[in-house]
Every structure is written in structure tokens, then in C-alpha cells.
Design a protein around this motif. Sequence first.
Motif, PDB file in Angstrom:
ATOM      1  N   SER A  88       0.731  -1.037   0.078  1.00  0.00           N
ATOM      2  CA  SER A  88       0.018  -0.096  -0.028  1.00  0.00           C
ATOM      3  C   SER A  88       0.737   1.196   0.026  1.00  0.00           C
ATOM      4  CB  SER A  88      -0.856  -0.067   1.075  1.00  0.00           C
ATOM      5  OG  SER A  88      -1.606   1.144   1.436  1.00  0.00           O
ATOM      6  N   GLU A  89       0.263   2.147  -0.676  1.00  0.00           N
ATOM      7  CA  GLU A  89       1.141   3.516  -0.438  1.00  0.00           C
ATOM      8  C   GLU A  89       1.119   4.121   0.727  1.00  0.00           C
ATOM      9  OE1 GLU A  89      -0.971   6.853  -3.228  1.00  0.00           O
ATOM     10  OE2 GLU A  89      -1.207   7.585  -1.220  1.00  0.00           O
ATOM     11  N   GLU A  90       0.361   3.558   1.640  1.00  0.00           N
ATOM     12  CA  GLU A  90       0.417   4.028   3.056  1.00  0.00           C
ATOM     13  C   GLU A  90       1.417   3.060   3.971  1.00  0.00           C
ATOM     14  OE1 GLU A  90      -0.462   6.866   3.816  1.00  0.00           O
ATOM     15  OE2 GLU A  90      -1.759   7.156   1.903  1.00  0.00           O
ATOM     16  N   MET A  91       2.305   2.258   3.358  1.00  0.00           N
ATOM     17  CA  MET A  91       3.031   1.443   4.193  1.00  0.00           C
ATOM     18  C   MET A  91       4.256   1.213   3.673  1.00  0.00           C
ATOM     19  SD  MET A  91       0.303  -1.662   5.525  1.00  0.00           S
ATOM     20  CE  MET A  91       0.270  -2.270   3.911  1.00  0.00           C
ATOM     21  N   PHE A 110      -2.394  -1.216  -3.571  1.00  0.00           N
ATOM     22  CA  PHE A 110      -3.429  -0.117  -3.474  1.00  0.00           C
ATOM     23  C   PHE A 110      -3.026   1.121  -3.002  1.00  0.00           C
ATOM     24  CE2 PHE A 110      -4.139  -3.384  -0.141  1.00  0.00           C
ATOM     25  CZ  PHE A 110      -4.031  -2.652   0.903  1.00  0.00           C
ATOM     26  N   ASP A 111      -3.813   2.366  -3.611  1.00  0.00           N
ATOM     27  CA  ASP A 111      -3.833   3.503  -3.003  1.00  0.00           C
ATOM     28  C   ASP A 111      -5.309   3.525  -2.110  1.00  0.00           C
ATOM     29  OD1 ASP A 111      -4.231   6.191  -2.205  1.00  0.00           O
ATOM     30  OD2 ASP A 111      -3.777   6.918  -4.289  1.00  0.00           O
ATOM     31  N   PRO A 112      -5.157   3.235  -0.893  1.00  0.00           N
ATOM     32  CA  PRO A 112      -6.511   3.222  -0.143  1.00  0.00           C
ATOM     33  C   PRO A 112      -7.382   4.329  -0.337  1.00  0.00           C
ATOM     34  CG  PRO A 112      -4.771   3.419   1.559  1.00  0.00           C
ATOM     35  CD  PRO A 112      -4.001   3.463   0.127  1.00  0.00           C
ATOM     36  N   LEU A 113      -6.864   5.664  -0.383  1.00  0.00           N
ATOM     37  CA  LEU A 113      -7.512   6.647  -0.564  1.00  0.00           C
ATOM     38  C   LEU A 113      -6.937   7.817  -1.452  1.00  0.00           C
ATOM     39  CD1 LEU A 113      -9.078   9.187   0.613  1.00  0.00           C
ATOM     40  CD2 LEU A 113     -10.153   7.288   1.038  1.00  0.00           C
ATOM     41  N   ASP A 114      -7.314   7.892  -2.536  1.00  0.00           N
ATOM     42  CA  ASP A 114      -6.640   8.760  -3.352  1.00  0.00           C
ATOM     43  C   ASP A 114      -7.431  10.266  -3.558  1.00  0.00           C
ATOM     44  OD1 ASP A 114      -5.125   9.588  -5.850  1.00  0.00           O
ATOM     45  OD2 ASP A 114      -6.953   9.749  -6.810  1.00  0.00           O
ATOM     46  N   GLY A 115      -6.647  11.310  -3.452  1.00  0.00           N
ATOM     47  CA  GLY A 115      -7.310  12.526  -3.443  1.00  0.00           C
ATOM     48  C   GLY A 115      -7.460  12.864  -1.735  1.00  0.00           C
ATOM     49  N   SER A 116      -6.459  12.738  -0.954  1.00  0.00           N
ATOM     50  CA  SER A 116      -6.682  12.990   0.294  1.00  0.00           C
ATOM     51  C   SER A 116      -7.052  14.510   0.698  1.00  0.00           C
ATOM     52  CB  SER A 116      -5.476  12.673   1.169  1.00  0.00           C
ATOM     53  OG  SER A 116      -4.980  11.543   0.718  1.00  0.00           O
ATOM     54  N   SER A 117      -6.668  15.322  -0.267  1.00  0.00           N
ATOM     55  CA  SER A 117      -6.648  16.800  -0.004  1.00  0.00           C
ATOM     56  C   SER A 117      -8.345  17.137  -0.215  1.00  0.00           C
ATOM     57  CB  SER A 117      -5.876  17.681  -0.873  1.00  0.00           C
ATOM     58  OG  SER A 117      -6.612  17.684  -2.077  1.00  0.00           O
TER      59      SER A 117
HETATM   60 MN    MN Z   1      -3.622   7.918  -1.274  1.00  0.00          MN
END
Ligand code: MN
Length: 330
Positions: A88-91, A110-117
Amino acid sequence: MPKTLALYLHEMETVHHVDPRLTGLINHLAETCKEISFKVSQGALAGVLGSAGSENVQGETQKKLDIISNEIMCRACTESGFVSAVASEEMDHALQVPENCEVGPYLVLFDPLDGSSNIDINVSIGTIFSVLPAGEPHRGVEDAEFLQSGRHQLAAGYVIYGPQTQLVMTLGFGVMVFTLDLSTGNFYQTAENVTISESTKEFAINCSNMRHWEAPVQRYIMELLAGTTGVRGKDFNMRWVAAMVAEVHRILSRGGIFMYPRDNRDPNKPGKLRLMYEANPMSWLIEQAHGRATNGYQNILDIEPTALHQRVAVFLGAKEEVDLVTSYHG
Ligand code: MN
Ligand code: AHG
Ligand code: MN
């Protein structure tokens, strides 16, 4: 009533001999994203907005929803029985399947959450996924096993959390769109074999970075901005949602070109977007829809990855435009 996702996946097994473990994984991912979609829709009511106060491996500040979505995706995938490991993008590194769970023949990125802003301002966001072969199901997966080019993908897609929650994906047999029906909880097919027009009059790029771009990109954008008074001889319109999922979704829906070029601020960051979690799955969707995706020099899907979190410049969408900006790179 349109076709359910379950029926579509069953057809893929019978018509195209897709491995039932792969269709099982896709179904599992869709169910998992329903859970994320629900959290997203609850927003402040579920206490999921705002910053988590931590940083990921890329040095980006994490939002609460980045972490929540990552946890939901990690648990669902590693407990599914379909995967050998996930990234993951986050790990920092690959996550292994717990000892008490079965392993399967796939690697999921995965990118679990894209567009965080966009989370806190109630604008479209999404989850992006890519499935690669793991060979024989096994444990102790090394990060290096994920370093396969985008051509090796077996499935790729995203779920967009916008006015509608939609799953857009490919198994290599066209791009299909499924819309979540909140009254039944099912995904129904609402578009099939999506294709992108070769030409367009719409582009997407974050122009605030213009002074940092390399010369070929500066030239290309200046020509678009010149409109009917310039060499292109036509006016272009611009959009920027700041969520790749939403930009790609717009391009699949009505055409266009999306760009996130490399710039000369930091030589260690060739572009902002991540090859394995964002560029590869999106590029395969775009190619399946008859569009093009390059890093300015080569097709993104042909890039041999060297690191799990490597970044890449991205030009994707309408063939004519991507070919032109790519040709400017020489
Ligand atoms: Mn993301
Ligand atoms: P993420 O939220 O996963 O970090 O990804 C955001 C990416 C991409 O989706 C979007 O196109 C781009 O960053 C927006 O960048 P700017 O904030 O520079 O516009
Ligand atoms: Mn992203």
C-alpha cells in the motif's frame, strides 16, 4: 434491471476462463470499498475527517481516512484467502497474510484513499487497486516480488466516492463501470467497454507548478493555452479536481488528457504519482479504453519498477494529445 457485478464476474469465468479466485478477489474488493464508501459518506458524523498527525513512507501527512481506508483494505485482502501479500501507498513494506488465514495466488497493491486533500471539503475521492500474480501461494513475500511491470497486471481498477459510488475495472477484457445501488447494496453494470475519443479539447494539469516543469511540458501547455490563436488552432478547456481517480473517471466518461509531469524541484522525485499504486492501474484502464499513457518517454506499462514506492511522470488519456506531448520529449 442491469447486470450485477456478481453476474458479470461469473460471465468472465465462463466466457474468458478467468480464475474464480481472481473474480472472488474482485468481488471481495468491491465489498470492502462499500465499507469505505459508507465511512466517507458519514464524514464528520463518524469522526473520520481531519489529519491523523502522522506521516507515511513518502513523507506526506496522513489524513484519518487514509489510515482508516488502509486498515480496511489490508484486513479485507489479507483475510480473503486470495492473496499472498499486499502493498500500500501508506505502508513502508509489504504486509503478510496472518498465520491463521489462507494464502492465495495474487498480490494486491492499492492507494487506499486517493485525493486526500478533497476528503475534508466533500469532493470526489477514491480507492485504486492493482492485482499482480504471486506465483504459487506462499508466505514471507519480499517487496521485490511486487516489482513487476504494469503489463503483468491481472486486474486493475478504482472505486470512486463521488455523487455516486462506482467501481471501474478491467480484467483485460475492456473497461466496465458498476454503480452502487444504495437501496439494494449491489453494484450494477452501468457502462461497458468504455472507450476514449482519440482527440479532445479538455486538459487537466496543476498549472501552479508551471515554472518548475521541463521545457517540453511548458511548450505543450503554452500551445494549449494559446487556443485558436496558436499552432493548435482550437480552444481548450481545463479541469483540475486534485484526485487522480476523479480525473481518470472524467476522461473515461467524456475524454481529455491528464498530466502530472516531473518537475525540477527535487531530482529524487520524478513526478508526484506512484507507479505501482496509481500510474500502473490507471494506465491499464486507459489503454483498455483505447487511450494512451506515457511518462513522456515510454509507455507507463512498460516501465520496469525498481522500488515499491517509486514515482513517475504521467501523461494519460486521449491518444492524439498524449502522443503529441510525448513527441515533444524527444
Ligand atoms: Mn492516497
Ligand atoms: P493521494 O491523495 O493518494 O496522495 O494522491 C493525490 C495525488 C493525485 O490523486 C492527484 O492527481 C494529485 O495528487 C494532486 O496533486 P496536487 O495537490 O499537487 O494538485
Ligand atoms: Mn493517490
